[in-house]
Design a protein around this motif. Structure first.
Motif, PDB file in Angstrom:
ATOM      1  N   GLY A 113       0.822  -1.128  -0.075  1.00 60.87           N
ATOM      2  CA  GLY A 113       0.161   0.005  -0.079  1.00 60.87           C
ATOM      3  C   GLY A 113       0.828   1.235  -0.054  1.00 60.87           C
ATOM      4  O   GLY A 113       0.374   2.326   0.356  1.00 60.87           O
ATOM      5  N   ALA A 114       2.009   1.085  -0.494  1.00 56.01           N
ATOM      6  CA  ALA A 114       2.877   2.056  -0.362  1.00 56.01           C
ATOM      7  C   ALA A 114       2.462   3.132  -1.509  1.00 56.01           C
ATOM      8  O   ALA A 114       1.530   3.020  -2.287  1.00 56.01           O
ATOM      9  CB  ALA A 114       4.341   1.863  -1.345  1.00 56.01           C
TER      10      ALA A 114
ATOM     11  N   ARG B  27      -3.234  -0.850   4.027  1.00 57.83           N
ATOM     12  CA  ARG B  27      -4.476  -1.223   3.499  1.00 57.83           C
ATOM     13  C   ARG B  27      -5.936  -1.146   4.171  1.00 57.83           C
ATOM     14  O   ARG B  27      -5.626  -1.360   5.177  1.00 57.83           O
ATOM     15  CB  ARG B  27      -4.576  -2.613   2.634  1.00 57.83           C
ATOM     16  CG  ARG B  27      -3.202  -2.735   1.647  1.00 57.83           C
ATOM     17  CD  ARG B  27      -3.404  -2.112   0.439  1.00 57.83           C
ATOM     18  NE  ARG B  27      -4.619  -2.495  -0.233  1.00 57.83           N
ATOM     19  CZ  ARG B  27      -4.643  -3.478  -1.217  1.00 57.83           C
ATOM     20  NH1 ARG B  27      -3.660  -4.294  -1.317  1.00 57.83           N
ATOM     21  NH2 ARG B  27      -5.687  -3.823  -1.883  1.00 57.83           N
ATOM     22  N   ARG B  28      -6.969  -1.097   3.523  1.00 60.30           N
ATOM     23  CA  ARG B  28      -8.280  -1.051   4.250  1.00 60.30           C
ATOM     24  C   ARG B  28      -8.587  -2.387   4.808  1.00 60.30           C
ATOM     25  O   ARG B  28      -8.116  -3.343   4.401  1.00 60.30           O
ATOM     26  CB  ARG B  28      -9.457  -0.749   3.022  1.00 60.30           C
ATOM     27  CG  ARG B  28      -9.441   0.477   2.309  1.00 60.30           C
ATOM     28  CD  ARG B  28     -10.501   0.746   1.335  1.00 60.30           C
ATOM     29  NE  ARG B  28     -11.240  -0.595   0.909  1.00 60.30           N
ATOM     30  CZ  ARG B  28     -11.233  -0.959  -0.390  1.00 60.30           C
ATOM     31  NH1 ARG B  28     -10.784  -0.275  -1.380  1.00 60.30           N
ATOM     32  NH2 ARG B  28     -11.695  -2.206  -0.625  1.00 60.30           N
TER      33      ARG B  28
ATOM     34  N   TRP C 113       2.802  -6.693   9.953  1.00 58.27           N
ATOM     35  CA  TRP C 113       2.466  -5.698  10.701  1.00 58.27           C
ATOM     36  C   TRP C 113       1.570  -4.752  10.196  1.00 58.27           C
ATOM     37  O   TRP C 113       1.485  -4.199   9.057  1.00 58.27           O
ATOM     38  CB  TRP C 113       3.854  -4.892  10.786  1.00 58.27           C
ATOM     39  CG  TRP C 113       4.142  -3.898  11.767  1.00 58.27           C
ATOM     40  CD1 TRP C 113       3.217  -2.645  11.807  1.00 58.27           C
ATOM     41  CD2 TRP C 113       4.897  -3.589  12.961  1.00 58.27           C
ATOM     42  NE1 TRP C 113       3.354  -1.822  12.881  1.00 58.27           N
ATOM     43  CE2 TRP C 113       4.618  -2.392  13.437  1.00 58.27           C
ATOM     44  CE3 TRP C 113       5.930  -4.427  13.130  1.00 58.27           C
ATOM     45  CZ2 TRP C 113       5.274  -1.931  14.595  1.00 58.27           C
ATOM     46  CZ3 TRP C 113       6.693  -4.026  14.497  1.00 58.27           C
ATOM     47  CH2 TRP C 113       6.537  -2.816  15.019  1.00 58.27           C
ATOM     48  N   LEU C 114       0.402  -4.620  10.956  1.00 58.34           N
ATOM     49  CA  LEU C 114      -0.756  -3.679  10.354  1.00 58.34           C
ATOM     50  C   LEU C 114      -0.578  -2.444  11.174  1.00 58.34           C
ATOM     51  O   LEU C 114      -0.491  -2.295  12.274  1.00 58.34           O
ATOM     52  CB  LEU C 114      -2.230  -4.402  10.795  1.00 58.34           C
ATOM     53  CG  LEU C 114      -2.353  -5.745  10.429  1.00 58.34           C
ATOM     54  CD1 LEU C 114      -3.633  -6.353  10.812  1.00 58.34           C
ATOM     55  CD2 LEU C 114      -2.060  -5.923   8.607  1.00 58.34           C
ATOM     56  N   GLN C 115      -0.712  -1.467  10.426  1.00 54.03           N
ATOM     57  CA  GLN C 115      -0.168  -0.074  10.818  1.00 54.03           C
ATOM     58  C   GLN C 115      -1.199   0.606  11.840  1.00 54.03           C
ATOM     59  O   GLN C 115      -2.311  -0.253  11.996  1.00 54.03           O
ATOM     60  CB  GLN C 115       0.007   0.999   9.562  1.00 54.03           C
ATOM     61  CG  GLN C 115       1.057   1.046   8.972  1.00 54.03           C
ATOM     62  CD  GLN C 115       2.288   1.519   9.893  1.00 54.03           C
ATOM     63  OE1 GLN C 115       3.218   0.708   9.853  1.00 54.03           O
ATOM     64  NE2 GLN C 115       1.884   2.685  10.368  1.00 54.03           N
ATOM     65  N   LEU C 116      -1.130   1.708  12.365  1.00 55.55           N
ATOM     66  CA  LEU C 116      -2.050   2.382  13.309  1.00 55.55           C
ATOM     67  C   LEU C 116      -3.272   2.389  12.794  1.00 55.55           C
ATOM     68  O   LEU C 116      -3.525   2.762  11.582  1.00 55.55           O
ATOM     69  CB  LEU C 116      -1.425   3.864  13.465  1.00 55.55           C
ATOM     70  CG  LEU C 116      -0.443   4.123  14.630  1.00 55.55           C
ATOM     71  CD1 LEU C 116       0.090   5.355  14.464  1.00 55.55           C
ATOM     72  CD2 LEU C 116      -0.904   3.621  15.847  1.00 55.55           C
ATOM     73  N   GLY C 117      -4.298   2.294  13.521  1.00 60.63           N
ATOM     74  CA  GLY C 117      -5.648   2.173  13.291  1.00 60.63           C
ATOM     75  C   GLY C 117      -6.257   1.016  12.605  1.00 60.63           C
ATOM     76  O   GLY C 117      -7.316   0.697  12.180  1.00 60.63           O
ATOM     77  N   SER C 118      -5.317   0.066  12.280  1.00 59.16           N
ATOM     78  CA  SER C 118      -5.533  -1.206  11.709  1.00 59.16           C
ATOM     79  C   SER C 118      -5.723  -2.295  12.542  1.00 59.16           C
ATOM     80  O   SER C 118      -4.595  -2.708  13.145  1.00 59.16           O
ATOM     81  CB  SER C 118      -4.463  -1.330  10.317  1.00 59.16           C
ATOM     82  OG  SER C 118      -4.848  -2.391   9.411  1.00 59.16           O
ATOM     83  N   TRP C 119      -6.837  -2.921  12.806  1.00 56.60           N
ATOM     84  CA  TRP C 119      -7.050  -3.976  13.598  1.00 56.60           C
ATOM     85  C   TRP C 119      -7.911  -5.182  12.930  1.00 56.60           C
ATOM     86  O   TRP C 119      -9.025  -4.748  12.639  1.00 56.60           O
ATOM     87  CB  TRP C 119      -7.653  -3.532  14.966  1.00 56.60           C
ATOM     88  CG  TRP C 119      -7.694  -4.376  15.942  1.00 56.60           C
ATOM     89  CD1 TRP C 119      -8.827  -5.135  16.361  1.00 56.60           C
ATOM     90  CD2 TRP C 119      -6.681  -4.705  16.943  1.00 56.60           C
ATOM     91  NE1 TRP C 119      -8.518  -5.911  17.465  1.00 56.60           N
ATOM     92  CE2 TRP C 119      -7.268  -5.604  17.889  1.00 56.60           C
ATOM     93  CE3 TRP C 119      -5.520  -3.908  17.286  1.00 56.60           C
ATOM     94  CZ2 TRP C 119      -6.507  -6.161  19.044  1.00 56.60           C
ATOM     95  CZ3 TRP C 119      -4.967  -4.393  18.305  1.00 56.60           C
ATOM     96  CH2 TRP C 119      -5.363  -5.371  19.306  1.00 56.60           C
TER      97      TRP C 119
END
Length: 161
Positions: free
Chosen positions: A28-29, A85-86, A106-112
């Protein structure tokens, strides 16, 4: 929103993950400077030892780096897959991560996504969610002040001038 029941790696475990990591694929770069993935890529290129592989099927180059259409197209298996990514795309990214044999997701901040975390861990992946690789790297390596997060000033007032 459902309650969060999954427990991620401790700070020591995240530090160990970042220390053993040599290469990171950023899924998702983006070429858009307003996007978090652009900011993270800029930081990692300038302030980390990692080999970066940028993944986005709609780009060919970002920040002078080649961009690959998918994880399967990378020249090597990354040690860590960092995902921007969404939510609905995350199960597919997990499937791609498992298919290429990367050991960490590794899922970025806000991704759960608890199902992705559980499936990933069941398949042997180290999974981190709702954390930023850039912030964690800077925190563990004393660079938060350089990254614009720690000014050294504790105040509820906005600085003037």
């Amino acid at each position: 929103m459902t309650a969060r029941t999954w427990q991620g790696p401790s700070a020591q475990e995240r530090l160990a993950l970042l220390r053993r990591t040599r290469s990171i694929a950023i899924v998702g770069a983006s070429n858009n400077p307003a996007r978090a993935s652009y900011f993270v890529t800029t930081y990692l290129l300038s302030s980390s030892p990692y080999r970066l592989f940028l993944v986005n099927p709609r780009e060919t180059e970002i920040l002078g780096q080649p961009v690959y259409p998918s994880l399967a197209d990378l020249p090597e298996t990354p040690d860590l897959v960092d995902v921007f990514r969404r939510h609905d795309d995350l199960p597919g990214v997990l499937d791609e991560t498992l298919a290429v044999g990367a050991p960490a997701l590794w899922l970025q901040l806000g991704s759960w996504h608890e199902e992705v975390a559980r499936r990933g861990e069941a398949a042997g992946l180290t999974v981190v969610m709702d954390r930023c690789v850039k912030i964690e790297h800077a925190r563990f390596h004393g660079g938060l002040h350089l990254a614009g997060f720690d000014t050294g000033v504790i105040s509820s007032r906005r600085a003037l001038g």
